[in-house]
Design an enzyme around this catalytic site. Structure first.
Site, PDB file in Angstrom:
ATOM      1  N   TYR A  90      93.585  87.546  31.390  1.00 42.44           N
ATOM      2  CA  TYR A  90      94.824  87.432  32.175  1.00 42.44           C
ATOM      3  C   TYR A  90      94.503  87.455  33.661  1.00 42.44           C
ATOM      4  CZ  TYR A  90      99.190  87.208  29.678  1.00 42.44           C
ATOM      5  OH  TYR A  90     100.269  86.751  28.981  1.00 42.44           O
ATOM      6  N   GLU A 128      97.227  86.697  36.408  1.00 49.85           N
ATOM      7  CA  GLU A 128      98.409  86.306  37.203  1.00 49.85           C
ATOM      8  C   GLU A 128      98.111  86.487  38.684  1.00 49.85           C
ATOM      9  OE1 GLU A 128     101.906  88.304  35.778  1.00 49.85           O
ATOM     10  OE2 GLU A 128     101.847  87.224  33.876  1.00 49.85           O
ATOM     11  N   ASP A 165     104.213  61.072  41.515  1.00 53.85           N
ATOM     12  CA  ASP A 165     103.737  61.566  40.214  1.00 53.85           C
ATOM     13  C   ASP A 165     102.711  60.550  39.720  1.00 53.85           C
ATOM     14  OD1 ASP A 165     103.272  62.077  37.562  1.00 53.85           O
ATOM     15  OD2 ASP A 165     105.367  62.473  37.046  1.00 53.85           O
ATOM     16  N   THR A 173      98.999  65.048  35.748  1.00 58.71           N
ATOM     17  CA  THR A 173      98.353  65.709  34.624  1.00 58.71           C
ATOM     18  C   THR A 173      96.854  65.493  34.780  1.00 58.71           C
ATOM     19  OG1 THR A 173      98.750  63.708  33.344  1.00 58.71           O
ATOM     20  CG2 THR A 173     100.239  65.553  32.954  1.00 58.71           C
ATOM     21  N   LYS A 212      94.944  62.322  31.373  1.00 54.93           N
ATOM     22  CA  LYS A 212      95.141  60.893  31.097  1.00 54.93           C
ATOM     23  C   LYS A 212      93.936  60.123  31.649  1.00 54.93           C
ATOM     24  CE  LYS A 212     100.156  61.296  30.732  1.00 54.93           C
ATOM     25  NZ  LYS A 212     100.683  62.498  31.422  1.00 54.93           N
ATOM     26  N   ARG A 228      94.044  69.094  28.783  1.00 49.78           N
ATOM     27  CA  ARG A 228      95.506  68.996  28.824  1.00 49.78           C
ATOM     28  C   ARG A 228      96.046  70.036  29.809  1.00 49.78           C
ATOM     29  NH1 ARG A 228      98.763  66.003  25.846  1.00 49.78           N
ATOM     30  NH2 ARG A 228      96.869  65.041  25.047  1.00 49.78           N
TER      31      ARG A 228
HETATM   32  N1  DSN Z   1     104.531  61.444  27.508  1.00 51.17           N
HETATM   33  C1  DSN Z   1     103.558  61.053  28.464  1.00 51.17           C
HETATM   34  C2  DSN Z   1     103.213  59.614  28.311  1.00 51.17           C
HETATM   35  O1  DSN Z   1     102.934  59.270  27.206  1.00 51.17           O
HETATM   36  O2  DSN Z   1     103.245  58.836  29.239  1.00 51.17           O
HETATM   37  C3  DSN Z   1     104.042  61.348  29.764  1.00 51.17           C
HETATM   38  O3  DSN Z   1     104.523  62.631  29.761  1.00 51.17           O
END
Ligand code: DSN
Length: 415
Positions: A52, A54, A197, A223, A226, A232
């Site tokens: 932990y 925080e 984003d 994120t 990707k 993740r």
């Molecule tokens: N759900 C993701 C995507 O597939 O683009 C984005 O959050």
């Protein structure tokens, strides 16, 4: 061979092995997916999940964080260097929470957000009505133009009319480049914050195959998992002036303890992303997408906006006798994963829309070439043209098997 798991919980180990085999022997074309390196996987499955912490490095609410502090500082400094930004918060659990955290930091409930509409390629957390972001903020959405591209004049007019406090640029299903400079000009014209984003294109930005929002956006969310090929999770980048607000919004505003195993895996991914090899990877992602897109077009399958500039494309099936769901199912039956997706002005519903979304980040990580992408385009178009043909299906399955065997993943890994 992971002896602990297979000995202690063979039921779960068997499920993991099935998923590993599925990943090894199917072609994953969902554009938001990728595969991480064994080193990233190792950091994710590490002892850091036990701790932990925080707070932030040097200011934690728990003892014993000396090494965690170093790990978080390392991840943050690597991310800052990679993107060339002033400040990074690496703690968001995922992209949805990161987006909400930005609104929570910069807006009051009821303030107006202007963003791309979900059916035109935007994201749920850009203020869509079924998302909490659409419940607590007043969201106005812009469509894409008739050509499937962002109509910047229309966005500028909407901004003047609606006076948003924050404009979002960035998308989940948009196959073209985003002109961040143009969005900055629009935001300036109404004194709005600009949030980019870049979840889908973060890796492409790092690799230099998509322009960077860094000179233009006040805040950038992404994120990690990707095109960036990390674990993740998510991060928020911003100018120094906004750093304290963003950090407070994540903790204590919305989250508790950071997921330190994810932070460590992110640090590993950032090191990988800083290499020439990663730059070449991102170039190949775009080359593969372009080869696949052209093959589909040449086979009689139109794409939204007529093609792609990035890692993804949207098949427009509105003139075909198939829906997006039919196409997703037909391809899945031959171990090709895509996802059904709305197309602009779709007369159908989200669960049975008129398009499918296809992307090349994951197959490129496996080593697929442009030639493989052309083969894949021929397989996909043949299946969609003659879904009832047993012969075509058998041939498609054998092509998928051949491609997967030519580009193996995770070698001898098993659970
Ligand atoms: N759900 C993701 C995507 O597939 O683009 C984005 O959050």
């Amino acid at each position: 061979m992971s002896t602990f798991l297979s000995r202690q919980d063979p039921e779960l180990a068997s499920l993991l092995n099935h998923e590993l085999k599925r990943q090894q022997f199917s072609i994953e074309l969902i554009p938001s997916e990728n595969i991480v390196s064994p080193a990233v996987l190792e950091a994710l499955g590490s002892v850091l999940t036990n701790k932990y912490s925080e707070g932030y490095p040097g200011a934690r609410y728990y003892a014993g964080n000396a090494h965690i502090d170093e790990i978080e500082r390392l991840a943050v400094s690597r991310a800052k260097a990679l993107f060339g930004v002033d400040h990074v918060n690496i703690q968001p659990y995922s992209g949805s929470g990161a987006n909400f955290a930005v609104y929570n930091a910069l807006l009051e409930p009821g303030d107006t957000i202007l963003a791309m509409g979900l059916p035109f390629g935007g994201h749920l957390t850009h203020g869509w009505k079924v998302s909490a972001t659409g419940k607590y903020f007043r969201a106005v959405h812009y469509p894409t133009g008739k050509d499937g591209r962002i109509d910047y004049e229309m966005v500028a007019e909407l901004a003047l009319k609606e006076k948003p406090k924050l404009i979002v640029c960035g998308a989940s299903a948009y196959p073209r480049m985003i002109d961040f400079k143009h969005f900055r000009e629009i935001a300036d014209s109404v004194h709005a914050y600009l949030m980019a984003d870049i979840a889908h294109i973060a890796g492409l930005v790092v690799g230099g195959v998509h322009p960077s929002p860094v000179p233009y956006a006040d805040v950038i969310t992404t994120t990690l998992h990707k095109t960036l090929r990390g674990p993740r999770g998510a991060m928020i980048m911003c100018r120094e002036e906004l750093a304290a607000k963003i950090d407070k919004s994540i903790f204590p505003g919305l989250q508790g303890g950071p997921h330190n195993h994810v932070t460590a895996a992110a640090a590993v991914a950032f090191k990988e992303a800083a290499t020439d090899e990663f730059r070449a990877y991102t170039q190949q992602v775009v080359t593969n997408a372009s080869a696949l897109a052209q093959t589909l077009i040449d086979s009689g399958f139109p794409l939204v906006s007529g093609g792609t500039d990035n890692h993804l494309m949207l098949l427009d099936l509105s003139e075909k006798s198939l829906t997006g769901k039919d196409a997703e199912d037909i391809l899945a039956d031959c171990s090709i994963s895509t996802n059904k997706n709305m197309i602009p002005n779709d007369p159908r519903t989200p669960m049975n829309p008129s398009g499918i979304r296809i992307g090349t980040p994951l197959i490129t990580s496996r080593g697929f070439t442009a030639k493989d992408s052309v083969t894949l385009g021929v397989v996909i178009s043949s299946l969609l043209r003659t879904p009832e043909s047993e012969e075509v299906r058998a041939w498609a399955k054998s092509e998928v098997r051949t491609l997967c065997e030519a580009h193996p993943i995770y070698g001898t890994l098993s659970y």
